[in-house]
Design an enzyme around this catalytic site. Structure first.
Site, PDB file in Angstrom:
ATOM      1  N   HIS A 156       0.830  -1.215   0.000  1.00 50.88           N
ATOM      2  CA  HIS A 156       0.000   0.000   0.000  1.00 50.88           C
ATOM      3  C   HIS A 156       0.865   1.266   0.000  1.00 50.88           C
ATOM      4  O   HIS A 156       0.421   2.325   0.445  1.00 50.88           O
ATOM      5  CB  HIS A 156      -0.956   0.018   1.198  1.00 50.88           C
ATOM      6  CG  HIS A 156      -1.773  -1.219   1.338  1.00 50.88           C
ATOM      7  ND1 HIS A 156      -2.947  -1.434   0.635  1.00 50.88           N
ATOM      8  CD2 HIS A 156      -1.569  -2.336   2.089  1.00 50.88           C
ATOM      9  CE1 HIS A 156      -3.443  -2.617   0.947  1.00 50.88           C
ATOM     10  NE2 HIS A 156      -2.623  -3.191   1.830  1.00 50.88           N
ATOM     11  N   SER A 277      14.757  21.530 -16.332  1.00 47.37           N
ATOM     12  CA  SER A 277      13.577  22.381 -16.485  1.00 47.37           C
ATOM     13  C   SER A 277      13.963  23.680 -17.189  1.00 47.37           C
ATOM     14  O   SER A 277      15.061  24.197 -16.987  1.00 47.37           O
ATOM     15  CB  SER A 277      12.987  22.691 -15.102  1.00 47.37           C
ATOM     16  OG  SER A 277      12.068  23.768 -15.165  1.00 47.37           O
ATOM     17  N   LYS A 283      16.197  21.487 -11.181  1.00 45.97           N
ATOM     18  CA  LYS A 283      15.485  20.256 -11.502  1.00 45.97           C
ATOM     19  C   LYS A 283      16.356  19.243 -12.241  1.00 45.97           C
ATOM     20  O   LYS A 283      17.146  19.576 -13.108  1.00 45.97           O
ATOM     21  CB  LYS A 283      14.244  20.555 -12.367  1.00 45.97           C
ATOM     22  CG  LYS A 283      13.173  21.352 -11.677  1.00 45.97           C
ATOM     23  CD  LYS A 283      12.559  20.609 -10.499  1.00 45.97           C
ATOM     24  CE  LYS A 283      11.756  19.405 -10.921  1.00 45.97           C
ATOM     25  NZ  LYS A 283      10.601  19.760 -11.766  1.00 45.97           N
ATOM     26  N   GLU A 290       9.703   8.248 -16.970  1.00 45.61           N
ATOM     27  CA  GLU A 290       8.329   8.709 -17.142  1.00 45.61           C
ATOM     28  C   GLU A 290       7.810   8.383 -18.545  1.00 45.61           C
ATOM     29  O   GLU A 290       6.636   8.018 -18.716  1.00 45.61           O
ATOM     30  CB  GLU A 290       8.266  10.213 -16.886  1.00 45.61           C
ATOM     31  CG  GLU A 290       8.492  10.587 -15.431  1.00 45.61           C
ATOM     32  CD  GLU A 290       8.606  12.090 -15.196  1.00 45.61           C
ATOM     33  OE1 GLU A 290       8.649  12.480 -14.029  1.00 45.61           O
ATOM     34  OE2 GLU A 290       8.653  12.861 -16.186  1.00 45.61           O
TER      35      GLU A 290
END
Length: 461
Positions: A156, A277, A283, A290
């Site tokens: 979980h 970024s 970043k 992804e």
């Protein structure tokens, strides 16, 4: 321009209609396979005496010339010729003249395209198997170096029990092994020749289908001509196997994305597999992970797209089947690239072992150890579970952890708890003691890693 099939027609179609019906924009990816299929077919026509020796030689010479131009990038495909088959036949006609028309004796574009796709997927699946195996090697080598690296195990997405990082990696090794097996098993259904099934009913010419199948390296032929031209199960199976594998890669990528976040900091991906970024200088985004996570959706979509196309089709060939190719090509490109990127990410990532282990020390992932400790002393596990649950509640209210409870307080709860409890509650002890078959204990993980290394030393595995 008169179509090669245009004898029945009086009128000419409009360009925009031709563009809608043409498949050459994507099925040119089958050019190599189409020429190979034609070379085998004409050799069979000569072998059976359907064509003369001279006709056979002329067509073979012409096809080899077209093949050379393809290799050198000198072929210009046209929408007017609508698909790869008619484009290649046109190129052949330009090379050798009217005798090129005899190549199509005893076959149809229906069995021709099916043959092309069988040849294409045979190559793609074999390449996929190689890349899966390479990724499995990366996983097991990384695991071998981190058998005693400890991390939180989750259920979980909550800390559950401490585990070996190698154990976690080997779970994905198991998934990829099954993926490889599925692709390997699918080869026997890909390695079948439909060539000679013609349009749907076979042909009146005395062809030798076994001969052409052998020339193309197929191990079997379709026994039913209707099935041979209409079957796309082998593509569905490829798309299904690819979808399952991409689901596995997507799950792994989700964890990589979490692990390299500021909140986790378990790993750091190299610059090669990260981007920045345009506005935030600090970043370092895990874009490759992804993208793989996102591209799983397009692979799933390709599977469902073809299932939808096929679900209402009567036998045998229908133009709807033109929609079987783009998703197949897209999936092939996607999975091969994804496997390569995954192997690179895992092989080169930095693993912050100290942070991983420390994250298991300020939590309650050792609660099961306390319950097992009491059960090992003779207390029924359900009673032990309840006692530990109350202790966890007490700790959360006090802002402490199980290892912070004084021995005196433990013994007030039950005299079964002795001074060795603190060793039992240590994360490293917890992992080490879980030595059941397939468990996360260091001894078991080492056995699993050694078994995997032995598997991979076999060139057939």
């Amino acid at each position: 321009m008169t179509k090669l099939w245009g004898g029945r027609f009086e009128g000419q179609s409009e360009n925009w209609i031709d563009e809608f019906g043409a498949s050459i924009s994507f099925d040119q990816a089958l050019a190599k396979q189409d020429i190979l299929g034609s070379l085998a077919h004409v050799k069979m026509l000569g072998h059976t005496g359907i064509l003369t020796e001279q006709e056979t030689t002329d067509i073979q010479t012409g096809l080899l010339a077209v093949q050379k131009k393809l290799t050198e990038g000198d072929l210009q495909f046209s929408i007017e010729n609508e698909d790869i088959h008619l484009n290649i036949e046109t190129f052949l006609h330009e090379e050798i003249g009217a005798v090129a028309g005899k190549l199509h004796t005893g076959r149809s574009r229906n069995d021709q395209v099916a043959t092309d796709m069988h040849l294409y997927l045979k190559d793609i699946v074999q390449e996929t198997i190689k890349k899966i195996r390479t990724f499995r090697k990366v996983l097991v080598k990384t695991a071998e170096a981190h058998i005693e690296t400890i991390m939180p195990g989750y259920t979980h997405l909550q800390h559950a029990q401490p585990i070996s990082f190698a154990h976690h990696l080997m779970a994905y090794y198991g998934m990829l092994k099954r993926d490889q097996e599925r692709f390997e098993e699918s080869l026997k259904r890909i390695d079948i020749s439909p060539l000679g099934c013609a349009a749907l009913a076979g042909t009146t010419f005395p062809i030798d289908r076994e001969y052409s199948a052998k020339e193309l390296g197929f191990s079997a032929i379709y026994e039913n001509s209707l099935d041979g031209v209409s079957d796309r199960d082998f593509i569905l199976e490829f798309l299904s196997n690819s979808s399952i594998m991409m689901m596995h890669l997507s799950r792994f990528c989700e964890e990589l994305i979490l692990w390299c976040s500021h909140e986790f900091q378990f790993i750091e991906l190299t610059d090669t597999f990260s981007t920045g970024s345009s506005i935030m200088p600090q970043k370092k985004n895990p874009d490759m992970a992804e993208l793989i996570r996102g591209k799983s959706g397009r692979v799933f979509g390709n599977l469902f797209g073809l299932l939808t196309v096929l679900k209402g089709l009567p036998l045998a060939y229908n133009k709807d089947l033109q929609e079987d190719k783009e998703g197949m090509f897209d999936t092939a490109h996607t999975i091969l690239t994804s496997l390569e990127i995954m192997a690179g990410m895992i092989q080169n990532m930095k693993i912050n072992t100290d942070i991983m282990e420390k994250s298991t020390e300020k939590d309650f992932s050792n609660a099961t150890e306390l319950a097992d400790y009491l059960a090992g002393k003779g207390m029924p596990f359900r009673q032990a579970h309840e006692i530990v649950g109350k202790l966890v509640l007490q700790c959360t209210k006090q802002g402490i952890y199980l290892q912070d409870i004084p021995l005196e307080e433990y013994q007030n709860v039950t005299p079964l708890i002795e001074a060795d409890i603190y060793d039992a509650l240590a994360s490293r002890t917890a992992v080490k003691r879980r030595n059941s078959l397939g468990g996360t204990g260091f001894e078991q993980v080492r056995k699993a890693v050694n078994h995997a290394l032995k598997e991979l030393s076999d060139s057939n595995t």
